[in-house]
Design an enzyme around this catalytic site. Sequence first.
Site, PDB file in Angstrom:
ATOM      1  N   GLY A 144      47.491  45.040  43.378  1.00 27.39           N
ATOM      2  CA  GLY A 144      48.922  44.784  43.470  1.00 27.39           C
ATOM      3  C   GLY A 144      49.592  44.730  42.110  1.00 27.39           C
ATOM      4  O   GLY A 144      50.766  45.086  41.970  1.00 27.39           O
TER       5      GLY A 144
ATOM      6  N   GLU B 157      38.047  47.268  49.796  1.00 25.57           N
ATOM      7  CA  GLU B 157      37.931  46.499  48.552  1.00 25.57           C
ATOM      8  C   GLU B 157      36.970  45.318  48.642  1.00 25.57           C
ATOM      9  O   GLU B 157      36.303  44.981  47.667  1.00 25.57           O
ATOM     10  CB  GLU B 157      39.310  46.058  48.031  1.00 25.57           C
ATOM     11  CG  GLU B 157      40.045  45.072  48.883  1.00 25.57           C
ATOM     12  CD  GLU B 157      41.329  44.598  48.186  1.00 25.57           C
ATOM     13  OE1 GLU B 157      42.409  44.877  48.734  1.00 25.57           O
ATOM     14  OE2 GLU B 157      41.244  43.973  47.121  1.00 25.57           O
TER      15      GLU B 157
ATOM     16  N   SER C 222      41.822  38.846  37.578  1.00 27.97           N
ATOM     17  CA  SER C 222      42.476  38.952  36.262  1.00 27.97           C
ATOM     18  C   SER C 222      43.291  37.719  35.895  1.00 27.97           C
ATOM     19  O   SER C 222      43.724  37.592  34.747  1.00 27.97           O
ATOM     20  CB  SER C 222      43.387  40.181  36.225  1.00 27.97           C
ATOM     21  OG  SER C 222      42.712  41.340  36.631  1.00 27.97           O
TER      22      SER C 222
ATOM     23  N   GLY D 221      47.582  34.687  41.066  1.00 27.56           N
ATOM     24  CA  GLY D 221      48.134  35.131  39.786  1.00 27.56           C
ATOM     25  C   GLY D 221      49.595  35.568  39.890  1.00 27.56           C
ATOM     26  O   GLY D 221      50.356  35.444  38.923  1.00 27.56           O
ATOM     27  N   GLY D 222      49.974  36.082  41.042  1.00 28.41           N
ATOM     28  CA  GLY D 222      51.376  36.480  41.248  1.00 28.41           C
ATOM     29  C   GLY D 222      52.287  35.260  41.236  1.00 28.41           C
ATOM     30  O   GLY D 222      53.424  35.304  40.723  1.00 28.41           O
TER      31      GLY D 222
ATOM     32  N   ASP E 187      39.827  50.252  40.877  1.00 25.69           N
ATOM     33  CA  ASP E 187      40.383  49.259  41.806  1.00 25.69           C
ATOM     34  C   ASP E 187      41.880  49.185  41.507  1.00 25.69           C
ATOM     35  O   ASP E 187      42.294  48.613  40.500  1.00 25.69           O
ATOM     36  CB  ASP E 187      39.679  47.908  41.551  1.00 25.69           C
ATOM     37  CG  ASP E 187      40.263  46.773  42.374  1.00 25.69           C
ATOM     38  OD1 ASP E 187      41.110  47.043  43.253  1.00 25.69           O
ATOM     39  OD2 ASP E 187      39.867  45.612  42.131  1.00 25.69           O
TER      40      ASP E 187
HETATM   41  P1  ADP Z   1      45.325  42.682  41.751  1.00 23.65           P
HETATM   42  O1  ADP Z   1      44.037  43.394  42.106  1.00 23.65           O
HETATM   43  O2  ADP Z   1      46.041  42.104  42.922  1.00 23.65           O
HETATM   44  O3  ADP Z   1      46.190  43.494  40.838  1.00 23.65           O
HETATM   45  P2  ADP Z   1      44.149  41.125  39.580  1.00 23.65           P
HETATM   46  O4  ADP Z   1      42.782  40.551  39.791  1.00 23.65           O
HETATM   47  O5  ADP Z   1      44.244  42.295  38.665  1.00 23.65           O
HETATM   48  O6  ADP Z   1      44.851  41.374  40.963  1.00 23.65           O
HETATM   49  O7  ADP Z   1      45.054  39.926  39.025  1.00 23.65           O
HETATM   50  C1  ADP Z   1      46.447  40.049  38.842  1.00 23.65           C
HETATM   51  C2  ADP Z   1      46.913  38.836  38.061  1.00 23.65           C
HETATM   52  O8  ADP Z   1      46.312  38.831  36.756  1.00 23.65           O
HETATM   53  C3  ADP Z   1      48.408  38.798  37.774  1.00 23.65           C
HETATM   54  O9  ADP Z   1      49.124  38.251  38.858  1.00 23.65           O
HETATM   55  C4  ADP Z   1      48.480  37.920  36.528  1.00 23.65           C
HETATM   56  O10 ADP Z   1      48.496  36.554  36.859  1.00 23.65           O
HETATM   57  C5  ADP Z   1      47.163  38.211  35.818  1.00 23.65           C
HETATM   58  N1  ADP Z   1      47.246  39.118  34.663  1.00 23.65           N
HETATM   59  C6  ADP Z   1      46.271  39.229  33.725  1.00 23.65           C
HETATM   60  N2  ADP Z   1      46.602  40.111  32.775  1.00 23.65           N
HETATM   61  C7  ADP Z   1      47.823  40.591  33.099  1.00 23.65           C
HETATM   62  C8  ADP Z   1      48.700  41.529  32.496  1.00 23.65           C
HETATM   63  N3  ADP Z   1      48.388  42.158  31.370  1.00 23.65           N
HETATM   64  N4  ADP Z   1      49.872  41.803  33.112  1.00 23.65           N
HETATM   65  C9  ADP Z   1      50.205  41.182  34.255  1.00 23.65           C
HETATM   66  N5  ADP Z   1      49.420  40.272  34.872  1.00 23.65           N
HETATM   67  C10 ADP Z   1      48.238  39.969  34.314  1.00 23.65           C
END
Ligand code: ADP
Length: 266
Positions: free
Chosen positions: A9, A70, A225, A121-122, A6
């Site tokens: 972003g 996705e 995440s 998370g961003g 996966d």
């Molecule tokens: P995407 O599929 O959009 O990449 P994720 O589910 O992986 O989304 O979540 C991304 C978010 O996880 C980030 O915006 C941040 O808040 C968090 N995050 C967790 N671990 C990390 C890391 N090691 N580096 C950057 N962001 C992280």
Amino acid sequence: MIVGIDAGGTLIKVAYTENGSLHFIKYPIAEIERVAAWINELENPTICVTGGKSGVLRSLININSKEMVEFDATHLGVQYLLDRMGRSEDVYVVTNVGTGTSIHCIQNNMQERLGGTGVGGGTLVGLSHLLAGVTDYEEIVALASKGSRDRIDLKVKHIYEGKEPPISGELTASNFGNDLFCVAGELSKEELLATVVGLVGETVSTVSVLAARQCASSTIIYIGSSFIHNPLLKEVVESYTVLRGATPLFLENGEFSGAVGAMISL
Ligand code: ADP
């Protein structure tokens, strides 16, 4: 080897099975070429890629791969990970707090996207950088977990002074809405980061509970995440979801749902 990827972003999530056991790894999106080089060296892999950056990854690998939408991959992966947790829910809401937040209803073995919010998370990483100058994710979540939101957020009870409010006084009336002019210069990084986590957590849980009214279940499964090493976000989301009458569940390894779904589709 069977591999599901996966490419999102912010992070690339990889799930693969080797000798019958399931493995998870994640990489920052900036390392997409390293992930492609790893795939290119595998012997006879079977690969399915999903996520917004799946096209970029597929253009860098020189073996045939399958691609998957996705939302469908996430749905499949959530079902698999729920089963691993010994859960048997069949109607539920999934809120994926990734870079942004996406909310889905799962019923009759189908997923429907109910909506989402750009707060995710961003936002956590971006506002933490702007407000406190902290850029490292692990440092953001560690500092946030030590902070208090009391001087920055305005609660309902602060507005209803000397009077019983019509809703819980503990609810946030306004994130960052307290009288900040006199304290702005003395706020610590911990306080600012805790308040950013509060803003993200309360927004995603409020939107999820409202969206859940369109789904025949009030169980909300949170994945993504943004919950990694982030007990404060879990706590805010859990308490706000419960306060608003729904049942939260944090899926173990939930951030790998898309990758797992892509893998088991093969
Ligand atoms: P995407 O599929 O959009 O990449 P994720 O589910 O992986 O989304 O979540 C991304 C978010 O996880 C980030 O915006 C941040 O808040 C968090 N995050 C967790 N671990 C990390 C890391 N090691 N580096 C950057 N962001 C992280």
